[in-house]
Scaffold this motif. Sequence first.
Motif, PDB file in Angstrom:
ATOM      1  N   GLN A 163      -9.297  -2.720  19.035  1.00 17.35           N
ATOM      2  CA  GLN A 163      -8.004  -3.226  18.591  1.00 17.35           C
ATOM      3  C   GLN A 163      -6.919  -2.892  19.610  1.00 17.35           C
ATOM      4  O   GLN A 163      -6.096  -3.738  19.953  1.00 17.35           O
ATOM      5  N   ALA A 164      -6.932  -1.649  20.089  1.00 19.18           N
ATOM      6  CA  ALA A 164      -5.935  -1.213  21.066  1.00 19.18           C
ATOM      7  C   ALA A 164      -6.036  -2.039  22.347  1.00 19.18           C
ATOM      8  O   ALA A 164      -5.018  -2.470  22.902  1.00 19.18           O
ATOM      9  N   ALA A 165      -7.247  -2.280  22.806  1.00 17.87           N
ATOM     10  CA  ALA A 165      -7.443  -3.076  24.024  1.00 17.87           C
ATOM     11  C   ALA A 165      -6.931  -4.498  23.820  1.00 17.87           C
ATOM     12  O   ALA A 165      -6.262  -5.057  24.703  1.00 17.87           O
ATOM     13  N   PHE A 166      -7.227  -5.082  22.682  1.00 16.53           N
ATOM     14  CA  PHE A 166      -6.759  -6.438  22.382  1.00 16.53           C
ATOM     15  C   PHE A 166      -5.240  -6.501  22.408  1.00 16.53           C
ATOM     16  O   PHE A 166      -4.650  -7.380  23.059  1.00 16.53           O
ATOM     17  N   LEU A 167      -4.578  -5.582  21.713  1.00 12.86           N
ATOM     18  CA  LEU A 167      -3.120  -5.579  21.663  1.00 12.86           C
ATOM     19  C   LEU A 167      -2.516  -5.406  23.052  1.00 12.86           C
ATOM     20  O   LEU A 167      -1.582  -6.106  23.435  1.00 12.86           O
ATOM     21  N   ASN A 168      -3.068  -4.483  23.821  1.00 14.33           N
ATOM     22  CA  ASN A 168      -2.568  -4.238  25.170  1.00 14.33           C
ATOM     23  C   ASN A 168      -2.762  -5.467  26.061  1.00 14.33           C
ATOM     24  O   ASN A 168      -1.840  -5.883  26.766  1.00 14.33           O
ATOM     25  N   GLU A 169      -3.937  -6.049  26.021  1.00 19.37           N
ATOM     26  CA  GLU A 169      -4.229  -7.216  26.857  1.00 19.37           C
ATOM     27  C   GLU A 169      -3.315  -8.393  26.523  1.00 19.37           C
ATOM     28  O   GLU A 169      -2.858  -9.101  27.429  1.00 19.37           O
ATOM     29  N   GLU A 170      -3.055  -8.608  25.257  1.00 20.49           N
ATOM     30  CA  GLU A 170      -2.206  -9.728  24.871  1.00 20.49           C
ATOM     31  C   GLU A 170      -0.795  -9.574  25.440  1.00 20.49           C
ATOM     32  O   GLU A 170      -0.195 -10.555  25.894  1.00 20.49           O
ATOM     33  N   ILE A 171      -0.276  -8.354  25.441  1.00 15.81           N
ATOM     34  CA  ILE A 171       1.062  -8.118  25.977  1.00 15.81           C
ATOM     35  C   ILE A 171       1.057  -8.192  27.498  1.00 15.81           C
ATOM     36  O   ILE A 171       1.880  -8.878  28.110  1.00 15.81           O
ATOM     37  N   VAL A 172       0.120  -7.506  28.125  1.00 10.88           N
ATOM     38  CA  VAL A 172       0.065  -7.476  29.591  1.00 10.88           C
ATOM     39  C   VAL A 172      -0.092  -8.880  30.164  1.00 10.88           C
ATOM     40  O   VAL A 172       0.547  -9.232  31.160  1.00 10.88           O
ATOM     41  N   GLU A 173      -0.935  -9.678  29.537  1.00 16.01           N
ATOM     42  CA  GLU A 173      -1.212 -11.025  30.037  1.00 16.01           C
ATOM     43  C   GLU A 173      -0.256 -12.076  29.476  1.00 16.01           C
ATOM     44  O   GLU A 173      -0.382 -13.255  29.809  1.00 16.01           O
ATOM     45  N   ASP A 174       0.694 -11.654  28.634  1.00 14.42           N
ATOM     46  CA  ASP A 174       1.599 -12.578  27.950  1.00 14.42           C
ATOM     47  C   ASP A 174       0.796 -13.747  27.376  1.00 14.42           C
ATOM     48  O   ASP A 174       1.108 -14.912  27.567  1.00 14.42           O
ATOM     49  N   THR A 216      -2.984 -14.234  10.555  1.00 18.94           N
ATOM     50  CA  THR A 216      -4.130 -14.461  11.441  1.00 18.94           C
ATOM     51  C   THR A 216      -4.250 -13.363  12.492  1.00 18.94           C
ATOM     52  O   THR A 216      -5.351 -13.043  12.921  1.00 18.94           O
ATOM     53  N   LEU A 217      -3.116 -12.769  12.898  1.00 21.45           N
ATOM     54  CA  LEU A 217      -3.188 -11.624  13.817  1.00 21.45           C
ATOM     55  C   LEU A 217      -3.936 -10.475  13.157  1.00 21.45           C
ATOM     56  O   LEU A 217      -4.826  -9.876  13.772  1.00 21.45           O
ATOM     57  N   PHE A 218      -3.599 -10.158  11.923  1.00 19.96           N
ATOM     58  CA  PHE A 218      -4.281  -9.072  11.226  1.00 19.96           C
ATOM     59  C   PHE A 218      -5.772  -9.377  11.075  1.00 19.96           C
ATOM     60  O   PHE A 218      -6.606  -8.500  11.257  1.00 19.96           O
ATOM     61  N   GLU A 219      -6.087 -10.610  10.771  1.00 17.97           N
ATOM     62  CA  GLU A 219      -7.496 -10.992  10.662  1.00 17.97           C
ATOM     63  C   GLU A 219      -8.192 -10.884  12.017  1.00 17.97           C
ATOM     64  O   GLU A 219      -9.343 -10.439  12.098  1.00 17.97           O
ATOM     65  N   GLN A 220      -7.509 -11.251  13.089  1.00 18.19           N
ATOM     66  CA  GLN A 220      -8.052 -11.119  14.444  1.00 18.19           C
ATOM     67  C   GLN A 220      -8.354  -9.648  14.749  1.00 18.19           C
ATOM     68  O   GLN A 220      -9.314  -9.341  15.451  1.00 18.19           O
ATOM     69  N   LEU A 221      -7.539  -8.759  14.206  1.00 23.06           N
ATOM     70  CA  LEU A 221      -7.733  -7.322  14.394  1.00 23.06           C
ATOM     71  C   LEU A 221      -8.777  -6.744  13.433  1.00 23.06           C
ATOM     72  O   LEU A 221      -9.067  -5.553  13.475  1.00 23.06           O
ATOM     73  N   GLY A 222      -9.324  -7.583  12.572  1.00 22.00           N
ATOM     74  CA  GLY A 222     -10.332  -7.124  11.624  1.00 22.00           C
ATOM     75  C   GLY A 222      -9.739  -6.460  10.394  1.00 22.00           C
ATOM     76  O   GLY A 222     -10.415  -5.703   9.697  1.00 22.00           O
ATOM     77  N   LEU A 223      -8.483  -6.748  10.120  1.00 26.34           N
ATOM     78  CA  LEU A 223      -7.783  -6.166   8.976  1.00 26.34           C
ATOM     79  C   LEU A 223      -7.533  -7.240   7.926  1.00 26.34           C
ATOM     80  O   LEU A 223      -7.608  -8.430   8.209  1.00 26.34           O
ATOM     81  N   GLU A 224      -7.216  -6.795   6.721  1.00 27.65           N
ATOM     82  CA  GLU A 224      -6.858  -7.733   5.659  1.00 27.65           C
ATOM     83  C   GLU A 224      -5.578  -8.449   6.057  1.00 27.65           C
ATOM     84  O   GLU A 224      -4.609  -7.821   6.496  1.00 27.65           O
ATOM     85  N   GLY A 225      -5.547  -9.764   5.908  1.00 25.63           N
ATOM     86  CA  GLY A 225      -4.427 -10.551   6.376  1.00 25.63           C
ATOM     87  C   GLY A 225      -3.495 -11.079   5.309  1.00 25.63           C
ATOM     88  O   GLY A 225      -2.588 -11.840   5.633  1.00 25.63           O
ATOM     89  N   ASP A 226      -3.680 -10.671   4.061  1.00 28.60           N
ATOM     90  CA  ASP A 226      -2.758 -11.165   3.035  1.00 28.60           C
ATOM     91  C   ASP A 226      -1.420 -10.417   3.145  1.00 28.60           C
ATOM     92  O   ASP A 226      -1.353  -9.322   3.705  1.00 28.60           O
ATOM     93  N   ASP A 227      -0.379 -11.017   2.636  1.00 33.64           N
ATOM     94  CA  ASP A 227       0.970 -10.462   2.772  1.00 33.64           C
ATOM     95  C   ASP A 227       1.075  -9.032   2.256  1.00 33.64           C
ATOM     96  O   ASP A 227       1.691  -8.176   2.904  1.00 33.64           O
ATOM     97  N   GLU A 228       0.494  -8.766   1.109  1.00 31.56           N
ATOM     98  CA  GLU A 228       0.583  -7.417   0.528  1.00 31.56           C
ATOM     99  C   GLU A 228      -0.100  -6.388   1.426  1.00 31.56           C
ATOM    100  O   GLU A 228       0.446  -5.311   1.671  1.00 31.56           O
ATOM    101  N   SER A 229      -1.277  -6.713   1.946  1.00 32.64           N
ATOM    102  CA  SER A 229      -1.993  -5.781   2.822  1.00 32.64           C
ATOM    103  C   SER A 229      -1.220  -5.521   4.106  1.00 32.64           C
ATOM    104  O   SER A 229      -1.186  -4.390   4.598  1.00 32.64           O
ATOM    105  N   ILE A 230      -0.583  -6.542   4.639  1.00 34.66           N
ATOM    106  CA  ILE A 230       0.222  -6.382   5.853  1.00 34.66           C
ATOM    107  C   ILE A 230       1.393  -5.449   5.574  1.00 34.66           C
ATOM    108  O   ILE A 230       1.665  -4.526   6.354  1.00 34.66           O
ATOM    109  N   GLU A 231       2.085  -5.670   4.477  1.00 32.30           N
ATOM    110  CA  GLU A 231       3.233  -4.821   4.134  1.00 32.30           C
ATOM    111  C   GLU A 231       2.811  -3.370   3.889  1.00 32.30           C
ATOM    112  O   GLU A 231       3.509  -2.445   4.301  1.00 32.30           O
ATOM    113  N   VAL A 232       1.670  -3.164   3.234  1.00 33.55           N
ATOM    114  CA  VAL A 232       1.165  -1.810   3.000  1.00 33.55           C
ATOM    115  C   VAL A 232       0.830  -1.150   4.337  1.00 33.55           C
ATOM    116  O   VAL A 232       1.171   0.013   4.577  1.00 33.55           O
ATOM    117  N   PHE A 233       0.153  -1.879   5.235  1.00 38.56           N
ATOM    118  CA  PHE A 233      -0.202  -1.341   6.546  1.00 38.56           C
ATOM    119  C   PHE A 233       1.057  -0.903   7.295  1.00 38.56           C
ATOM    120  O   PHE A 233       1.111   0.210   7.839  1.00 38.56           O
TER     121      PHE A 233
END
Length: 81
Positions: A50-61, A10-27
């Motif tokens: 995507q970068a802003a989302f990742l940064n915000e999630e960490i900064v804001e815990d 679901t994180l990968f899908e939230q980022l607009g990426l393919e979220g299946d296991d194989e796609s995650i491993e390839v990425f």
Amino acid sequence: MDTQPNNMQTLFEQLGLEGDDESIEVFIAQHYPLPDNMKLSEAPFWTPGQAAFLNEEIVEDAEWAPLVDELNARLHKNVST
């Protein structure tokens, strides 16, 4: 209300990426390893949104922070705790 549990797929899908296991491993294989001194959100392959989302999630815990931490660990050889 979204009741779907957050996981790496679901994180990968939230980022607009393919979220299946194989796609995650390839990425991860394509982008591993990030330099030790590079923050996950600073990696050149993310879009600005995507970068802003990742940064915000960490900064804001925020809701996605544990999964962003997990992705960070999987993309770096050495992760300091």
